[in-house]
Enzyme design. Structure first.
Site, PDB file in Angstrom:
ATOM      1  N   PRO A  97     -51.701  43.009 -22.424  1.00 32.93           N
ATOM      2  CA  PRO A  97     -53.142  43.275 -22.259  1.00 32.93           C
ATOM      3  C   PRO A  97     -53.969  42.713 -23.418  1.00 32.93           C
ATOM      4  O   PRO A  97     -55.169  42.577 -23.319  1.00 32.93           O
ATOM      5  CB  PRO A  97     -53.217  44.806 -22.241  1.00 32.93           C
ATOM      6  CG  PRO A  97     -51.847  45.278 -21.977  1.00 32.93           C
ATOM      7  CD  PRO A  97     -50.923  44.247 -22.522  1.00 32.93           C
ATOM      8  N   GLU A 124     -43.490  50.767 -25.165  1.00 31.02           N
ATOM      9  CA  GLU A 124     -44.775  50.638 -25.869  1.00 31.02           C
ATOM     10  C   GLU A 124     -45.057  49.193 -26.287  1.00 31.02           C
ATOM     11  O   GLU A 124     -46.158  48.878 -26.740  1.00 31.02           O
ATOM     12  CB  GLU A 124     -44.761  51.536 -27.118  1.00 31.02           C
ATOM     13  CG  GLU A 124     -44.620  53.014 -26.822  1.00 31.02           C
ATOM     14  CD  GLU A 124     -45.688  53.505 -25.874  1.00 31.02           C
ATOM     15  OE1 GLU A 124     -45.337  54.125 -24.852  1.00 31.02           O
ATOM     16  OE2 GLU A 124     -46.890  53.236 -26.113  1.00 31.02           O
ATOM     17  N   ARG A 162     -47.855  27.255  -7.224  1.00 29.23           N
ATOM     18  CA  ARG A 162     -48.621  26.811  -6.052  1.00 29.23           C
ATOM     19  C   ARG A 162     -49.572  25.670  -6.376  1.00 29.23           C
ATOM     20  O   ARG A 162     -50.053  24.973  -5.488  1.00 29.23           O
ATOM     21  CB  ARG A 162     -49.367  27.952  -5.392  1.00 29.23           C
ATOM     22  CG  ARG A 162     -50.543  28.507  -6.139  1.00 29.23           C
ATOM     23  CD  ARG A 162     -51.121  29.691  -5.413  1.00 29.23           C
ATOM     24  NE  ARG A 162     -51.660  29.327  -4.125  1.00 29.23           N
ATOM     25  CZ  ARG A 162     -52.842  28.757  -3.934  1.00 29.23           C
ATOM     26  NH1 ARG A 162     -53.605  28.462  -4.984  1.00 29.23           N
ATOM     27  NH2 ARG A 162     -53.294  28.478  -2.731  1.00 29.23           N
ATOM     28  N   ASP A 177     -59.097  26.792  -2.432  1.00 33.66           N
ATOM     29  CA  ASP A 177     -59.037  28.232  -2.603  1.00 33.66           C
ATOM     30  C   ASP A 177     -60.165  28.738  -3.489  1.00 33.66           C
ATOM     31  O   ASP A 177     -60.853  27.975  -4.130  1.00 33.66           O
ATOM     32  CB  ASP A 177     -57.694  28.605  -3.255  1.00 33.66           C
ATOM     33  CG  ASP A 177     -56.586  28.534  -2.233  1.00 33.66           C
ATOM     34  OD1 ASP A 177     -56.913  28.311  -1.051  1.00 33.66           O
ATOM     35  OD2 ASP A 177     -55.420  28.671  -2.603  1.00 33.66           O
TER      36      ASP A 177
HETATM   37  C1  LIG Z   1     -45.550  45.983 -22.918  1.00 34.79           C
HETATM   38  N1  LIG Z   1     -46.240  45.811 -21.656  1.00 34.79           N
HETATM   39  C2  LIG Z   1     -47.400  46.668 -21.563  1.00 34.79           C
HETATM   40  C3  LIG Z   1     -48.044  46.579 -20.217  1.00 34.79           C
HETATM   41  N2  LIG Z   1     -48.346  45.189 -19.860  1.00 34.79           N
HETATM   42  C4  LIG Z   1     -49.560  44.921 -19.276  1.00 34.79           C
HETATM   43  O1  LIG Z   1     -50.327  45.842 -18.955  1.00 34.79           O
HETATM   44  C5  LIG Z   1     -50.008  43.541 -19.000  1.00 34.79           C
HETATM   45  N3  LIG Z   1     -49.305  42.425 -19.156  1.00 34.79           N
HETATM   46  O2  LIG Z   1     -50.099  41.399 -18.806  1.00 34.79           O
HETATM   47  N4  LIG Z   1     -51.306  41.849 -18.417  1.00 34.79           N
HETATM   48  C6  LIG Z   1     -51.291  43.189 -18.535  1.00 34.79           C
HETATM   49  N5  LIG Z   1     -52.349  43.996 -18.239  1.00 34.79           N
HETATM   50  C7  LIG Z   1     -47.276  44.202 -20.114  1.00 34.79           C
HETATM   51  C8  LIG Z   1     -46.585  44.409 -21.425  1.00 34.79           C
END
Ligand SMILES: CN1CCN(C(=O)c2nonc2N)CC1
Length: 254
Positions: A97, A124, A162, A177
């Protein structure tokens, strides 16, 4: 194109390795998707890949060493596949994230890589020292938190595959698209001619390709203006689209 995914749940990737357009790309050897399990690089009987966080707090953190060995092995495999194994041609991408949000334009940019090594975190997260030592780019699906990086990795691979040449059969399909030209997609119709009392727009039955193209563009414009004003603000029409927009504006004034 070569993909290595580093994940403690390699079975999840059957979803894109065995089904649909991505599965066909694998079968036809247009892409390779290798799953590497960091548990295979542990030395203890429990095949431990996570530990309690220093400083306390909830949950577990993925340890650096098994992941570093997995990444090193992925790089060797990428090289055997023919990739130039450096950050410009085969980056290590951590799904997180905290990363740059994936977009169609960044997806298209990724199609020029020789390959990529995708790091899928759980718990985590991953020891920061592993990330700083190995990760070239962090990529996010969006501002929400998932239970792991596997689904984001599959979304990224699906969207990149794709857009590779000769994958979609009709390359124009991918180009038409949503987001590709900065607009949302137009509505689509197929048989039967009538459904729930609703008929297909007559222009689509006319066989007049220029009028159909103009109608579809007008639909894209109105959808984008109403549903995604942010995209509409950023939209830069081509010369031909600018002419169509002018004609639409004149038609609206009548
Ligand atoms: C450790 N783990 C936490 C949760 N995670 C995500 O929420 C996520 N990954 O890519 N975009 C997201 N949003 C992936 C990695």
């Amino acid at each position: 194109m070569y993909f290595a995914v580093i994940s403690i749940f390699p079975e999840m990737f059957a979803t894109i390795r065995e089904f649909g357009i991505t599965g066909r790309a694998v079968t036809q050897e247009q892409v390779t998707i290798e799953c590497i399990n960091p548990r295979d690089y542990t030395t203890d009987n429990y095949r431990r890949i996570d530990e309690r966080p220093y400083g306390g707090g909830p949950g577990m953190v993925m340890m650096a060493e098994p992941l570093s060995k997995a990444i090193e092995d992925a790089r060797l495999r990428a090289k055997e596949y023919g990739c130039r194994v450096d950050s410009e041609h085969c980056p290590v991408i951590y799904m997180s994230p905290q990363g740059q949000t994936l977009s169609e334009s960044s997806v298209v940019g990724m199609t020029y890589y020789d390959g990529m090594i995708l790091l899928c975190g759980r718990y985590e997260g991953i020891d920061e020292r592993l990330l700083s030592q190995y990760v070239d780019m962090e990529v996010s699906l969006g501002d929400y938190v998932l239970t792991g990086g596997e689904l984001p990795a599959m979304v990224l691979m699906d969207s990149v595959i794709r857009r590779l040449p000769d994958i979609m059969g009709d390359d124009k399909s991918a180009e038409q698209d949503s987001f590709v030209d900065g607009l949302l997609d137009c509505p689509h119709y197929t048989k039967p001619h009538e459904f729930a009392g609703m008929a297909v727009p007559e222009v689509l039955l006319s066989g007049h390709h220029a009028n159909i193209a103009k109608w579809r563009f007008a639909q894209q414009v109105s959808r984008t203006q109403t549903r995604r004003p942010d995209l509409w603000q950023a939209f830069t029409p081509t010369v031909e689209q600018a002419k169509w927009l002018e004609a639409l504006a004149k038609a609206d004034k009548k």
